[in-house]
Design a protein around this motif. Sequence first.
Motif, PDB file in Angstrom:
ATOM      1  N   ARG A   1      24.318  30.326   7.324  1.00 49.48           N
ATOM      2  CA  ARG A   1      23.030  29.455   7.216  1.00 49.48           C
ATOM      3  C   ARG A   1      23.169  28.227   7.902  1.00 49.48           C
ATOM      4  O   ARG A   1      21.938  27.816   8.341  1.00 49.48           O
ATOM      5  CB  ARG A   1      22.863  29.354   5.694  1.00 49.48           C
ATOM      6  CG  ARG A   1      22.295  30.833   4.870  1.00 49.48           C
ATOM      7  CD  ARG A   1      22.156  30.602   3.560  1.00 49.48           C
ATOM      8  NE  ARG A   1      23.426  30.220   2.756  1.00 49.48           N
ATOM      9  CZ  ARG A   1      23.735  29.802   1.510  1.00 49.48           C
ATOM     10  NH1 ARG A   1      22.784  29.737   0.805  1.00 49.48           N
ATOM     11  NH2 ARG A   1      24.986  29.698   1.139  1.00 49.48           N
TER      12      ARG A   1
ATOM     13  N   ILE B   1       7.236  35.239   5.987  1.00 50.33           N
ATOM     14  CA  ILE B   1       7.685  33.964   4.777  1.00 50.33           C
ATOM     15  C   ILE B   1       7.685  32.701   5.087  1.00 50.33           C
ATOM     16  O   ILE B   1       7.213  31.822   4.331  1.00 50.33           O
ATOM     17  CB  ILE B   1       8.805  34.421   4.142  1.00 50.33           C
ATOM     18  CG1 ILE B   1       8.646  36.211   3.554  1.00 50.33           C
ATOM     19  CG2 ILE B   1       9.373  33.704   3.088  1.00 50.33           C
ATOM     20  CD1 ILE B   1      10.023  36.783   3.108  1.00 50.33           C
TER      21      ILE B   1
ATOM     22  N   PHE C   1      24.096  36.709  -1.130  1.00 47.43           N
ATOM     23  CA  PHE C   1      23.114  36.102  -1.483  1.00 47.43           C
ATOM     24  C   PHE C   1      21.914  36.930  -2.440  1.00 47.43           C
ATOM     25  O   PHE C   1      20.767  36.157  -2.734  1.00 47.43           O
ATOM     26  CB  PHE C   1      22.261  35.889  -0.179  1.00 47.43           C
ATOM     27  CG  PHE C   1      23.101  35.174   0.856  1.00 47.43           C
ATOM     28  CD1 PHE C   1      23.572  34.044   0.542  1.00 47.43           C
ATOM     29  CD2 PHE C   1      23.242  35.604   2.417  1.00 47.43           C
ATOM     30  CE1 PHE C   1      24.295  33.453   1.632  1.00 47.43           C
ATOM     31  CE2 PHE C   1      23.893  34.846   3.206  1.00 47.43           C
ATOM     32  CZ  PHE C   1      24.409  33.971   2.886  1.00 47.43           C
ATOM     33  N   GLY C   2      22.223  38.080  -2.750  1.00 48.22           N
ATOM     34  CA  GLY C   2      21.530  38.967  -3.650  1.00 48.22           C
ATOM     35  C   GLY C   2      21.770  39.510  -4.862  1.00 48.22           C
ATOM     36  O   GLY C   2      22.944  38.884  -5.239  1.00 48.22           O
ATOM     37  N   GLU C   3      20.883  39.727  -5.750  1.00 48.46           N
ATOM     38  CA  GLU C   3      21.172  40.508  -7.119  1.00 48.46           C
ATOM     39  C   GLU C   3      21.130  41.829  -6.901  1.00 48.46           C
ATOM     40  O   GLU C   3      19.934  42.314  -6.950  1.00 48.46           O
ATOM     41  CB  GLU C   3      20.560  39.754  -8.063  1.00 48.46           C
ATOM     42  CG  GLU C   3      21.066  38.254  -8.036  1.00 48.46           C
ATOM     43  CD  GLU C   3      20.429  37.618  -9.513  1.00 48.46           C
ATOM     44  OE1 GLU C   3      19.867  38.270 -10.282  1.00 48.46           O
ATOM     45  OE2 GLU C   3      20.597  36.308  -9.958  1.00 48.46           O
TER      46      GLU C   3
ATOM     47  N   THR D   1      22.814  42.744  -0.993  1.00 49.80           N
ATOM     48  CA  THR D   1      21.076  42.782  -1.503  1.00 49.80           C
ATOM     49  C   THR D   1      20.781  44.063  -1.870  1.00 49.80           C
ATOM     50  O   THR D   1      21.230  44.916  -1.575  1.00 49.80           O
ATOM     51  CB  THR D   1      20.064  42.041  -0.561  1.00 49.80           C
ATOM     52  OG1 THR D   1      20.324  43.201   0.810  1.00 49.80           O
ATOM     53  CG2 THR D   1      20.782  40.970   0.022  1.00 49.80           C
TER      54      THR D   1
ATOM     55  N   THR E   1      17.910  31.211   2.531  1.00 49.07           N
ATOM     56  CA  THR E   1      18.610  32.096   1.509  1.00 49.07           C
ATOM     57  C   THR E   1      17.481  33.226   0.963  1.00 49.07           C
ATOM     58  O   THR E   1      17.726  34.352   0.884  1.00 49.07           O
ATOM     59  CB  THR E   1      19.048  31.130   0.404  1.00 49.07           C
ATOM     60  OG1 THR E   1      19.996  30.470   0.759  1.00 49.07           O
ATOM     61  CG2 THR E   1      19.666  32.107  -0.822  1.00 49.07           C
ATOM     62  N   LYS E   2      16.448  32.941   0.850  1.00 50.37           N
ATOM     63  CA  LYS E   2      15.247  33.776   0.301  1.00 50.37           C
ATOM     64  C   LYS E   2      15.024  34.874   1.306  1.00 50.37           C
ATOM     65  O   LYS E   2      14.233  35.814   0.979  1.00 50.37           O
ATOM     66  CB  LYS E   2      14.233  33.023  -0.134  1.00 50.37           C
ATOM     67  CG  LYS E   2      13.203  32.441   0.835  1.00 50.37           C
ATOM     68  CD  LYS E   2      12.092  31.441   0.292  1.00 50.37           C
ATOM     69  CE  LYS E   2      11.397  30.798   1.206  1.00 50.37           C
ATOM     70  NZ  LYS E   2      10.262  30.060   0.781  1.00 50.37           N
ATOM     71  N   THR E   3      15.320  34.863   2.532  1.00 50.27           N
ATOM     72  CA  THR E   3      14.810  35.811   3.456  1.00 50.27           C
ATOM     73  C   THR E   3      15.935  36.687   3.925  1.00 50.27           C
ATOM     74  O   THR E   3      15.883  37.451   4.902  1.00 50.27           O
ATOM     75  CB  THR E   3      14.299  35.002   4.641  1.00 50.27           C
ATOM     76  OG1 THR E   3      15.423  34.199   5.373  1.00 50.27           O
ATOM     77  CG2 THR E   3      13.244  34.023   4.407  1.00 50.27           C
TER      78      THR E   3
ATOM     79  N   GLU F   1      17.329  26.736   1.323  1.00 41.96           N
ATOM     80  CA  GLU F   1      16.726  27.650   0.299  1.00 41.96           C
ATOM     81  C   GLU F   1      15.848  28.389   1.218  1.00 41.96           C
ATOM     82  O   GLU F   1      15.598  29.724   0.767  1.00 41.96           O
ATOM     83  CB  GLU F   1      16.187  26.738  -0.687  1.00 41.96           C
ATOM     84  CG  GLU F   1      17.003  26.015  -1.573  1.00 41.96           C
ATOM     85  CD  GLU F   1      17.936  24.863  -0.844  1.00 41.96           C
ATOM     86  OE1 GLU F   1      17.265  24.556  -0.047  1.00 41.96           O
ATOM     87  OE2 GLU F   1      19.224  24.640  -1.441  1.00 41.96           O
ATOM     88  N   ASP F   2      15.307  28.075   2.200  1.00 41.76           N
ATOM     89  CA  ASP F   2      14.094  28.766   2.944  1.00 41.76           C
ATOM     90  C   ASP F   2      14.889  30.294   3.546  1.00 41.76           C
ATOM     91  O   ASP F   2      14.435  31.354   3.562  1.00 41.76           O
ATOM     92  CB  ASP F   2      13.521  28.011   3.949  1.00 41.76           C
ATOM     93  CG  ASP F   2      12.502  27.125   3.683  1.00 41.76           C
ATOM     94  OD1 ASP F   2      12.095  27.368   2.305  1.00 41.76           O
ATOM     95  OD2 ASP F   2      12.472  25.830   4.130  1.00 41.76           O
TER      96      ASP F   2
END
Length: 209
Positions: free
Chosen positions: A16, A55, A184-186, A163, A42-44, A39-40
């Motif tokens: 990142r 996004i 990065f995901g759940e 993810t 991470t969410k992608t 954060e931008d």
Amino acid sequence: MDSIIFDLDGTLWDPRETVLTSWNQALKEQGYNKVLTKEDLTKTMGLQMHEIAKILFTELNEQEQIKMMDDCIAIENPYVAEHGGELYPELENTLKELHKSYRLFIVSNCQDGYIEAFYHYHKLDHFFTDFENPGRTGLSKGENISLIMQRNELRNPVYVGDTQGDRNAARAAGIPFIYAAYGFGEVEDFEGKINGLVELPELLRTFQG
């Protein structure tokens, strides 16, 4: 089990900081008044490039989004090749151990040239037999996993990712999924789970037993 197919971002490394620097440089050069944050990114994570553009660049129309993403990629690939990223702990030692018993592969939702940039900086390409991504094929991650399986005649592979999209791709390809919970995901639905790469060899031995 004859092989392991890995996701890249959030599974083998955290790129990142490097990607963020290169993308913000591209935005500045194009006169786009926006500064992206960690954060931008991470969410992608885990999405294909056209999905990321929608996004991150909501103010732009679709054509402008695609161009902006292309501009980011043009700077990103050589920047990553020059600066690398943050490898997760014990990555090289774990790959060295796994390589003794399994064929190793990478399938990532990245652009063409990105995996090569990872290889170039960190000199880990000798551990991997093959790789694929939608930047080369235009296919989904599940389809690219299937392509790797067919091209390399894999009979019993497993996919390791971080993810829900990775889990869905493994399911689409009809193979077991191991959740890299440090990424990065759940994900709640998986056949195996690791909290660090160092745990993977022992977990795979239970898959075989």
